[in-house]
Enzyme design. Structure first.
Site, PDB file in Angstrom:
ATOM      1  N   TYR A 154       5.304  -6.063  -0.328  1.00  0.00           N
ATOM      2  CA  TYR A 154       6.129  -4.877  -0.089  1.00  0.00           C
ATOM      3  C   TYR A 154       6.891  -5.014   1.223  1.00  0.00           C
ATOM      4  O   TYR A 154       6.325  -5.394   2.250  1.00  0.00           O
ATOM      5  CB  TYR A 154       5.256  -3.618  -0.064  1.00  0.00           C
ATOM      6  CG  TYR A 154       6.054  -2.348  -0.113  1.00  0.00           C
ATOM      7  CD1 TYR A 154       6.977  -2.141  -1.132  1.00  0.00           C
ATOM      8  CD2 TYR A 154       5.912  -1.365   0.862  1.00  0.00           C
ATOM      9  CE1 TYR A 154       7.725  -0.974  -1.188  1.00  0.00           C
ATOM     10  CE2 TYR A 154       6.649  -0.202   0.808  1.00  0.00           C
ATOM     11  CZ  TYR A 154       7.563  -0.019  -0.214  1.00  0.00           C
ATOM     12  OH  TYR A 154       8.317   1.139  -0.262  1.00  0.00           O
ATOM     13  N   GLU A 179       9.413   3.206  -9.821  1.00  0.00           N
ATOM     14  CA  GLU A 179      10.720   3.694  -9.360  1.00  0.00           C
ATOM     15  C   GLU A 179      11.892   2.941  -9.956  1.00  0.00           C
ATOM     16  O   GLU A 179      12.924   3.535 -10.262  1.00  0.00           O
ATOM     17  CB  GLU A 179      10.799   3.626  -7.824  1.00  0.00           C
ATOM     18  CG  GLU A 179       9.951   4.672  -7.132  1.00  0.00           C
ATOM     19  CD  GLU A 179      10.120   4.636  -5.632  1.00  0.00           C
ATOM     20  OE1 GLU A 179      11.268   4.610  -5.170  1.00  0.00           O
ATOM     21  OE2 GLU A 179       9.103   4.637  -4.927  1.00  0.00           O
ATOM     22  N   ASP A 217       4.484   3.820  -0.072  1.00  0.00           N
ATOM     23  CA  ASP A 217       4.793   4.329   1.259  1.00  0.00           C
ATOM     24  C   ASP A 217       4.959   5.843   1.188  1.00  0.00           C
ATOM     25  O   ASP A 217       4.761   6.454   0.132  1.00  0.00           O
ATOM     26  CB  ASP A 217       6.052   3.662   1.825  1.00  0.00           C
ATOM     27  CG  ASP A 217       7.271   3.834   0.928  1.00  0.00           C
ATOM     28  OD1 ASP A 217       7.225   4.659  -0.002  1.00  0.00           O
ATOM     29  OD2 ASP A 217       8.282   3.143   1.162  1.00  0.00           O
ATOM     30  N   HIS A 244      -0.030  -1.643   4.718  1.00  0.00           N
ATOM     31  CA  HIS A 244       0.357  -2.828   3.958  1.00  0.00           C
ATOM     32  C   HIS A 244       0.250  -4.066   4.827  1.00  0.00           C
ATOM     33  O   HIS A 244       0.194  -3.984   6.040  1.00  0.00           O
ATOM     34  CB  HIS A 244       1.800  -2.688   3.461  1.00  0.00           C
ATOM     35  CG  HIS A 244       2.070  -1.388   2.778  1.00  0.00           C
ATOM     36  ND1 HIS A 244       1.480  -1.044   1.599  1.00  0.00           N
ATOM     37  CD2 HIS A 244       2.849  -0.340   3.138  1.00  0.00           C
ATOM     38  CE1 HIS A 244       1.886   0.169   1.250  1.00  0.00           C
ATOM     39  NE2 HIS A 244       2.712   0.617   2.171  1.00  0.00           N
ATOM     40  N   GLU A 301       7.610   7.754   1.274  1.00  0.00           N
ATOM     41  CA  GLU A 301       8.643   8.207   0.344  1.00  0.00           C
ATOM     42  C   GLU A 301       8.152   8.075  -1.095  1.00  0.00           C
ATOM     43  O   GLU A 301       8.377   8.958  -1.930  1.00  0.00           O
ATOM     44  CB  GLU A 301       9.920   7.393   0.548  1.00  0.00           C
ATOM     45  CG  GLU A 301      11.184   8.047   0.028  1.00  0.00           C
ATOM     46  CD  GLU A 301      11.592   9.280   0.806  1.00  0.00           C
ATOM     47  OE1 GLU A 301      12.283  10.138   0.219  1.00  0.00           O
ATOM     48  OE2 GLU A 301      11.214   9.398   1.995  1.00  0.00           O
ATOM     49  N   ARG A 349       8.561  -2.797   3.113  1.00  0.00           N
ATOM     50  CA  ARG A 349       8.631  -1.721   4.116  1.00  0.00           C
ATOM     51  C   ARG A 349       7.269  -1.609   4.801  1.00  0.00           C
ATOM     52  O   ARG A 349       6.363  -0.951   4.309  1.00  0.00           O
ATOM     53  CB  ARG A 349       9.041  -0.399   3.472  1.00  0.00           C
ATOM     54  CG  ARG A 349      10.457  -0.429   2.916  1.00  0.00           C
ATOM     55  CD  ARG A 349      10.934   0.923   2.425  1.00  0.00           C
ATOM     56  NE  ARG A 349      12.303   0.849   1.945  1.00  0.00           N
ATOM     57  CZ  ARG A 349      12.654   0.640   0.683  1.00  0.00           C
ATOM     58  NH1 ARG A 349      11.714   0.491  -0.241  1.00  0.00           N
ATOM     59  NH2 ARG A 349      13.921   0.575   0.323  1.00  0.00           N
ATOM     60  N   ASP A 407       6.577   3.416  -5.118  1.00  0.00           N
ATOM     61  CA  ASP A 407       6.395   2.524  -3.966  1.00  0.00           C
ATOM     62  C   ASP A 407       5.252   2.975  -3.064  1.00  0.00           C
ATOM     63  O   ASP A 407       5.015   4.183  -2.892  1.00  0.00           O
ATOM     64  CB  ASP A 407       7.685   2.442  -3.145  1.00  0.00           C
ATOM     65  CG  ASP A 407       8.728   1.560  -3.816  1.00  0.00           C
ATOM     66  OD1 ASP A 407       8.397   0.907  -4.818  1.00  0.00           O
ATOM     67  OD2 ASP A 407       9.869   1.534  -3.340  1.00  0.00           O
TER      68      ASP A 407
END
Length: 700
Positions: free
Chosen positions: A298, A8, A83, A344, A85, A300, A81
């Site tokens: 990570y 990203e 997750d 995670h 999203e 989030r 990423d």
């Protein structure tokens, strides 16, 4: 042919490239490449809520470049990423690049380190369509709520307003708290403290706790005086001494939510500032002698899990640095809540032995502060508890003439027996008690030196801070920790909420919007309903719920409520106090009110439609820096807010910064400033002018 890895962010691309080496090309998508265009709903509610995605115009050139690179590559890996999203972005990339969604081309990295990159590349999988559907469902749901409610709210209160599935609940919490504060009636109460001299001439501070009838509750000055009279002239002796010890365990490692809360409390960071610095630490920073590397895992996550490898590395660091006594007999295991997504680990340093001191010269101020906080919290969570020696002294007072009456006074204190994790991470402020008691003996006689009554009043609940609002949202299951920063940014940018020092207070606009939604759409601002929807989205992410059915259970009912509200409130408009003025209409004498239109705010007659008189809205004081006219608020054809001269088109003075309401002490012209910045004079030739002159025209 090389293998193509798409991530990203460019920063992460640079770090990953270092670890993958030759044979790989690493490029960045810079976030989403497709989305729902803004101008229309772009969700087909009559066709299973099919989203109408388009390539983001600004990304058209980048998409073409990615297609060319993908066609020339031996293999394409989607490494966005790890997750929901990120899964959605990978799916969009696979779609525009024509990749087979069944291929094992999706890789994820929990940490941007050599071992983290290797683990991800060694375990490719196909795009997880359950996670993609959860991301799509959230996007579509937010679009349906926003595009259905926002026009209604704008029509009834003020143009260009918005309502959102999560943002509206957040504003409601703040509005409701303000109502509690305003309705609060304080209760009076009194406390009585004494200073007693020991035989060794030390002072023991005690507090009145109880009497012969039980716990003392004093509600007025008269009652306080009665106890003061009882204590004065009494004899005091030590009734009991209770000694013990207690252990304080370290707090668990950070999740996204707790990191935002602690950074707010200890560093004064807003949530957006915390997440920005955390993103940079995760994606990679140039470290002297080691090159670019990710310093944290990570950021989030709502999991408290720690990998065995990280636990072992952290424990070894503790042994080497502080000694074996600081390692607990049994490892500290922190239980993740049932509602958490455990994909995670907790947020921790990627390399525990890499101390903040070692990297301080390579990090920005914000990066260093946040890395220090994360590193210390992680190391502390692996350490032995802090052990405190505790003492509680009870003192009895009585008068010989009143043998059946007595008072009990207490004093408590502690001393540190073993500092444990506090060697690295301080106790929370509310847990610190520095009262060390003087030595006393059982039945020791004490002498009264001073008795002090003090009046108090119960306090209303405090306004939310960013930290306490985030905690409330998380505890209520509203939104996801990864969205909290953007939620707070949105509600402050929309001027529904304003910051008063570190507190969040509702504006009149925010209160009006909330009250309208509570009255007409109670579910939308109900925390329990919003939490259930959040839970349903989580179920979509693990394949337990069909997202189309979830949307179909929600949207038709919302549409009916909006249609009914439009009919019930036909012709009604909510007038805000802040929009009222004391300026009379020069046509009918009614007072003018501030209105908003396509090209900005203006003054309109409150007697509309009987009187349709309008006037420009003059802002603040001070004359136009060019012609001396009034400064007014305007909007460009694309909706950008700017400030210009009321004598346009004769005078085309323009400023992107708002007037402050003050006049320049040198030339008397209007002063301007961005929020939080130093004011400057709009007159370019004035000594108080901005170094870079104000822009005089706009192409927007």
């Amino acid at each position: 042919m090389s293998k193509l890895v798409i991530v990203e962010s460019p920063a992460k691309a640079n770090t990953i490239k270092k670890y993958l080496g030759s044979g790989y090309e690493v490029v960045a998508s810079k976030g989403h490449v497709r989305d729902l265009p803004d101008k229309k709903l772009n969700v087909d509610v009559n066709n299973n809520y099919a989203p109408k995605y388009e390539t983001i115009p600004e990304k058209a050139k980048l998409v073409a470049e990615l297609k060319a690179k993908a066609e020339a590559s031996e293999k394409v890996y989607l490494a966005t990423d790890p997750d929901r999203e990120g899964e959605g972005i990978s799916w969009h990339l696979a779609t525009v690049l024509g990749l087979n969604l069944k291929d094992a081309n999706r890789v994820t990295f929990n940490e941007i380190t050599k071992s983290g990159i290797k683990a991800g590349m060694d375990n490719p999988r196909s795009v997880d369509m359950d996670l993609v559907n959860a991301q799509q469902a959230r996007r579509i749901l937010d679009r349906l709520v926003g595009y259905t409610l926002s026009p209604f709210v704008s029509q009834k209160i003020r143009p260009r307003l918005s309502a959102g599935r999560v943002q509206s609940v957040a504003v409601r919490l703040i509005v409701d708290r303000e109502a509690e504060i305003n309705a609060f009636v304080p209760d009076e109460y009194w406390t009585i403290e004494t200073k007693l001299a020991t035989e060794a001439r030390r002072v023991l501070k005690t507090t009145l706790e109880s009497d012969e009838n039980g716990k003392v509750k004093i509600t007025d000055e008269k009652g306080a005086k009665e106890y003061v009279d009882r204590l004065e002239g009494s004899e005091f002796e030590v009734k009991s001494i209770k000694k013990g010890s207690k252990s304080k365990r370290a707090a668990p490692p950070f999740t996204t939510s707790t990191l935002q809360q602690e950074a707010s409390k200890k560093l004064g960071f807003q949530a957006s500032r915390t997440m920005r610095a955390a993103q940079e630490l995760y994606e990679g920073v140039e470290i002297t002698g080691q090159g670019s590397m990710g310093l944290i895992t990570y950021m989030r996550t709502d999991s408290l899990r720690i990998s065995d490898e990280a636990r072992a590395a952290g424990t070894q660091y503790i042994k080497d640095t502080y000694g074996a006594d600081y390692v607990p007999a049994k490892p500290n295991i922190y239980k993740t809540s049932a509602a958490a997504q455990d994909g995670h680990e907790a947020i921790r340093p990627s390399t525990p032995s890499l101390t903040p001191e070692m990297v301080k010269n390579d990090l920005s101020a914000d990066q260093l502060k946040l890395y220090t906080l994360i590193w210390r919290r992680f190391i502390a969570c692996l350490m032995a508890p802090c052990v405190q020696n505790t003492t509680k002294v009870e003192v009895i007072s009585h008068k010989d003439s009143e043998a059946d009456k007595y008072c009990i006074l207490t004093a408590t204190g502690y001393s540190v027996k073993f500092d444990g994790f506090t060697r690295v991470y301080d106790l929370a402020e509310e847990e610190v008690n520095k009262n060390v008691l003087p030595e006393v003996k059982q039945d020791e006689t004490l002498k009264l030196r001073e008795v002090t009554p003090a009046q108090h009043f119960t306090q209303p609940p405090a306004r939310y801070t960013e930290a306490s609002l985030i905690k409330e949202l998380e505890e209520n299951g509203v939104g996801r920790p990864s969205t909290y920063a953007s939620i707070i940014s949105t509600i402050t940018a929309r001027e529904y909420v304003e910051r008063k020092q570190k507190q969040l207070a509702p504006t009149e606009l925010g209160t009006a919007v909330t009250n309208l939604l509570k009255d007409r759409f109670p579910k939308i601002v109900d925390t329990k309903f919003t939490a259930r929807m959040e839970s349903d989205l989580d179920k979509v992410g693990v394949g337990e719920t069909d997202y189309i059915k979830m949307l179909d259970d929600f949207y038709p009912d919302l549409k009916k409520q909006v249609d009914k509200a439009r009919e019930d409130m036909r012709g009604e408009k909510i007038q805000l106090e802040e929009d009222k003025t004391d300026i009379p209409c020069d046509k009918c004498g009614s007072m003018m009110v501030i209105k908003s239109g396509r090209f900005g705010r203006f003054l309109g007659c409150s007697n509309y439609p009987a009187c349709n008189n309008v006037q420009p809205l003059v802002l603040g004081q001070g004359a136009c820096p060019e012609c001396g006219g009034n400064i007014v608020e305007k909007r460009s054809k694309r909706g950008y807010l700017f400030f210009g001269c009321s004598n346009y088109p004769k005078c085309n003075y323009v400023s992107w910064d708002p007037p402050t309401g003050d006049t320049c002490p040198e030339c008397g012209k209007a002063m301007f400033a961005k929020k939080g910045n130093k004011p400057y004079c709009g007159n370019a030739s004035c000594v108080n002018a901005k170094k870079v002159s104000t822009r005089k025209s706009s192409k927007k």
